[in-house]
Write a protein that holds these residues in place. Sequence first.
Motif, PDB file in Angstrom:
ATOM      1  N   ARG A  28       0.871  -1.176   0.000  1.00 40.52           N
ATOM      2  CA  ARG A  28       0.000   0.000   0.000  1.00 40.52           C
ATOM      3  C   ARG A  28       0.909   1.228   0.000  1.00 40.52           C
ATOM      4  N   PRO A  32      -0.949   7.658   0.593  1.00 41.62           N
ATOM      5  CA  PRO A  32      -1.960   7.547  -0.477  1.00 41.62           C
ATOM      6  C   PRO A  32      -2.378   8.899  -1.024  1.00 41.62           C
ATOM      7  N   GLN A  33      -2.429   9.902  -0.140  1.00 43.10           N
ATOM      8  CA  GLN A  33      -2.951  11.199  -0.581  1.00 43.10           C
ATOM      9  C   GLN A  33      -2.049  11.844  -1.635  1.00 43.10           C
ATOM     10  N   CYS A  35      -0.672  10.232  -4.028  1.00 40.68           N
ATOM     11  CA  CYS A  35      -0.765   9.473  -5.283  1.00 40.68           C
ATOM     12  C   CYS A  35      -1.710  10.173  -6.256  1.00 40.68           C
ATOM     13  N   SER A  36      -1.327  10.165  -7.521  1.00 42.66           N
ATOM     14  CA  SER A  36      -2.259  10.638  -8.544  1.00 42.66           C
ATOM     15  C   SER A  36      -3.352   9.582  -8.711  1.00 42.66           C
ATOM     16  N   ASP A  37      -4.428   9.969  -9.371  1.00 45.23           N
ATOM     17  CA  ASP A  37      -5.482   8.992  -9.647  1.00 45.23           C
ATOM     18  C   ASP A  37      -4.908   7.795 -10.399  1.00 45.23           C
ATOM     19  N   TRP A  40      -2.944   5.595  -8.090  1.00 50.81           N
ATOM     20  CA  TRP A  40      -3.842   4.855  -7.198  1.00 50.81           C
ATOM     21  C   TRP A  40      -4.553   3.743  -7.953  1.00 50.81           C
TER      22      TRP A  40
ATOM     23  N   GLU B 712     -10.225  -0.109  -0.572  1.00 54.05           N
ATOM     24  CA  GLU B 712      -9.286   0.927  -1.007  1.00 54.05           C
ATOM     25  C   GLU B 712      -9.880   1.760  -2.139  1.00 54.05           C
ATOM     26  N   TYR B 749      -4.523  -6.711   6.509  1.00 52.55           N
ATOM     27  CA  TYR B 749      -3.885  -5.400   6.697  1.00 52.55           C
ATOM     28  C   TYR B 749      -2.886  -5.435   7.836  1.00 52.55           C
ATOM     29  N   GLU B 753       0.535  -5.161   5.920  1.00 54.09           N
ATOM     30  CA  GLU B 753       0.817  -3.730   5.793  1.00 54.09           C
ATOM     31  C   GLU B 753       1.342  -3.104   7.088  1.00 54.09           C
ATOM     32  N   SER B 895      -4.173   8.158   6.489  1.00 56.96           N
ATOM     33  CA  SER B 895      -5.048   8.034   5.321  1.00 56.96           C
ATOM     34  C   SER B 895      -5.768   6.681   5.394  1.00 56.96           C
ATOM     35  N   LYS B 899     -10.109   6.388   1.950  1.00 53.28           N
ATOM     36  CA  LYS B 899     -10.047   7.846   1.832  1.00 53.28           C
ATOM     37  C   LYS B 899      -9.559   8.261   0.440  1.00 53.28           C
ATOM     38  N   ARG B 900      -8.429   7.663   0.015  1.00 56.51           N
ATOM     39  CA  ARG B 900      -7.895   8.045  -1.291  1.00 56.51           C
ATOM     40  C   ARG B 900      -8.844   7.606  -2.404  1.00 56.51           C
ATOM     41  N   ARG B 904     -11.144   9.836  -5.839  1.00 58.62           N
ATOM     42  CA  ARG B 904     -10.823   9.727  -7.271  1.00 58.62           C
ATOM     43  C   ARG B 904     -11.798  10.567  -8.087  1.00 58.62           C
ATOM     44  N   GLU B 905     -11.344  10.938  -9.266  1.00 55.72           N
ATOM     45  CA  GLU B 905     -12.117  11.824 -10.132  1.00 55.72           C
ATOM     46  C   GLU B 905     -13.554  11.321 -10.310  1.00 55.72           C
TER      47      GLU B 905
END
Lengths: 98, 1007
Positions: A28, A32-33, A35-37, A40, B712, B749, B753, B895, B899-900, B904-905
């Motif tokens: 992972r 993460p924040q 990272c670009s889309d 990710w 995720e 996790y 991780e 994070s 969250k990430r 996303r767009e």
Amino acid sequence: MFHIYCPHCEDHREEEEFHASGEAHIPRPLDPQSCSDEEWGEYLYFRKNPRGLHHELWVHAVGCRKFFNITRDTVTYEIKEVYKVGEKPSVTSSEKNQ
Amino acid sequence: MTQKNRIQSGGRVDRARALSFKFNGKSYQGLQGDTVASALLANGVNVVARSFKYSRPRGIISAGAEEPNAVLQMGATEATQVPNVRATQQELFDGLVCNSTNGWPNVDFDVMGIAAKVGGSMLTPGFYYKTFMYPQSMWSTYEKFIRKAAGLGRSPRENDPDSYDHIHQHADVVVVGAGPAGLSAALSAARSGARVIIADEQSEFGGSLLHSRENINGEPAADWVQKAIAELATFPDVMMLPRSTVNGYHDHNFLTIHQRCADHLSDKAPQGQIRQRLHRVRAKWVVLATGAHERPLVFANNDVPGCMLASAVSTYINRYGVVPGKNLVLMTTNDHAYQTALDWADAGRKVVAIVDTRPNPEGDLVEDAKRRGLHIITGSAVIEAHGGKRVNAVSVASINENGESVTGKISRLQCDTLASSGGWSPVVHLSCHTASRPAWNDEAVGFVPGATIQNQLTAGGINASYGLGDCLKEGTAAGNEAAMNAGYDVSATAPELKVEAISEGAPMALFHVPHSRPTSRAPKQFVDFQNDVTAAGIELATREGFESIEHVKRYTAMGFGTDQGKLGNINGMAIAAKSMNKTIPETGTTVYRPNYTPVSFGAIAGRHCKELFDPKRFSAMHKWHSENGALFEDVGQWKRPWYYPKPGESMQDTLDRECKSTRESVGILDASTLGKIDIQGKDAREFLGRVYTNPWAKLAVGKCRYGLMCGEDGMVFDDGVTSCLAENHFLMTTTTGGAAHVLEWLEIYHQTEWPELEVFFNTVTDHWSTMTISGPNSRKLLSEICDDIDLDKDTFRFMDLREGTVADVPARVYRISFTGELSYEINVQANYGLYVWEKLFEHGAKYNLTPYGTETMHVLRAEKGFIIAGQDTDGSLHPYDLGMGWCVSVKKPFSFIGKRGMAREDCVKPNRKQLVGLKTKDPLTVIPEGSQAVLDPTQPIPMTMLGHVTSSYYSANLGHSIAMGLVRGGLDRMGEAVFYPQPDGSVIEAEICSPVFLDPEGERQNV
Ligand SMILES: [Zn+2]
């Protein structure tokens, strides 16, 4: 039906006790924040699916519940090695030991 | 009818024990020791089937697993029907009933023959593609027709009365096949002390030795077999499995062995016995000693009954005492088949001629035949058989040296049996099961096992070693090697086995006997009997551009029958190769897959059927639910009370009553099935903050909090309440169905991780019984059986937990609510559950305490707009889509998972599907769940769909229907109308609203 050696139980067990959790060694991202889309998306969705050696994460689901890694040949289904999470594989495709 | 083809003596049948059986409605007699096939031949039955496409009469060709024609439907009753039984493998028992599978409507009347004449062109190769593909709507009609005509048999329409077992085994050495190679392998492995399983598909061990005339150590081979079996029986760790086919050879030396325990005894297994057993064996080493199948020769009209494999004719004579005819013509490309003519002559019947395709045959057996004065025609072939339901003559002509053309005049020989041998094909099937490709061996004219990574050795016929001496030698060596590899001492010397060497001349490679006319104009020359594939058909396929053998097989259907093309594949490949001017190895290899022969579903299922199909989970209060009229619903493996109807109530009546009593007084739900995970460790709190979307850093001891869990990708996958029992000790609840997945999620996790976090997880779902009392009287009820917890509304507040006793049983009580009412969730050690539950009812009678199930739970929570993960979510919704942004803390330093992803767009774009409430225009109409939302119901089909209804009920408390559903941009469309077209053409109109239909201020749970 694979016969799998659990490095935590130190015993061969039937495949029914395990299940695969996909490709191994996909950490992972630490931040993460940042990272670009695209980055990710790469982390989330893109996997190798090689013909030949593949490093896979497995879990001894109805045994010790521990995760570990398997290096497996996707053509012959031969398990070349098992190693614990955090360790590195010793059998890699660059070594041409297929 | 008399057994006119039975000879007076010889064979392994018991002439004192006659058995009666029925074939196609007619009664016959056979003998103990017969197969159905040998008994039919003894009775002179010529036609056992009609062929698939051309409806030609077909007779028995072989004496083993490779039989393509004598495939029967067996069973005396509807419940005991078994399809696709090979008559050559089924042992005869008294009262056996069987029928031709593909004689439609019967083997002597030629319905399909007429169809073939009328529809002629439809039956060319590729007819599956050319004819049956179009129009597609007709496929179901075609399929019915094909199945009926194609000899696929049928399954019983009643429940199978027999039992089937599975057994799991480990072995040092598994030997497949108990012919000379297999027996000697098993002996040498067993002598080392290894744990050995030897399996053979036949009723007796011995393989070819059961009909052989050779000697071992100067004794008849069959005597040596008996000695070998007797010696094997002395080893405690040797298991001998006759009537047991190794049907699959799987990865990592795993084998499935299909043992037929009672199929040879009676129609239904005798009382107390199982019918079949599936052995699932993990072997350290495997010795394949599967032997070889004889290849028939391909010539014109080679399917007329009376055309048989040479070795099969010998087997019927020597093993069963049946000579399947009077006058024999033998056609061979090799020495070995001469034995058939010798056996025939010994039985006192006439050998018309031996037609040898080789110009100068030489070898011991050839000399034998010459000495006996048998008529040998060399350099010639039978190019055509004559006859309808039985051969009555054959045409013989000389052929050139490479067997490609007819060179001389055609003469006719009268005979009723034509035995042919094109050499042998090693039975490489099992070695192919693990994806090892067989290798072509020019000298042996056949495929032998190729390279493999399995712990596999081979011995005897499978290696194209056909001499008895070689088989014994290879078997002994393989058994020793396997045992040694498995860690056993094999230094002890074994007694040597002496056999007389037989000199053999070289065989000729001939896969397609030439005819005086070109293949396309000659009478049909069959390659695959079961699917009616001819040499002309294969040539046509290659002319039409199918170059890969796999394509040729699919186009012609060669090898696609229940016999998997055991007889025909090699001939077919050779014909395809020749027609493409390639060698056989250039054309490709043929690969076989499990199972070697058909396996019954019963054996595959074993005991995993009916009650034992899947484990069932019951809560500790299950007995009470049953006794009180609950109907149950499956949630995962759990049996949960669904609702508790009273006599005379409809389902809706029950739900209305349960919903109202709960909100008016008090209801009770068995919530024991919710997943419960005990989490401990100094980093437990930090861990929770990473896996939930909301904050956990400040949750005080004695407090509970609702949490959402996302992947995720930011999508919600589970939810539940987690409570803080002590500073480093939490109890997480999950959805009933999601418990196992959530636990593994936490583990993966932690282990992969964040191993540096000190935290431990354990499932405690089964440890607790959980009962939720809900409604305005729940506090009063609880206070009657709980005196050591202060229930004061300002002391024990909403989202608090307390430990104490309920009905004198230690309990954890949570003041949480899934109904929006004043609620307490009482958790006690599971084995006290029923006791406490009954105590609650003792005291609850005066409050009309009402048990309710999952259905009322769904209605009550929907009235409050609470989601059910997995019903209102489907893996494509993030918390904001659910209107639950309040449950996401973007301020948390770590994070957290999701969250990430939810940033996303695509996740932040407008007009996503969002969860909203829906109020129907007609308050009594309940929109069916799954209905699709559209803005304009008059638009043309296909309409633009905006989402669907996820939850929908009638609410008795509100007096109108309520629903939740997804609507594109729904959260910004409050008050707008959406439409739900129904399959019957009607349209339901609804208004988009807040999903909280009842008590939006949340006052009822704070009383
Ligand atoms: Zn383990």
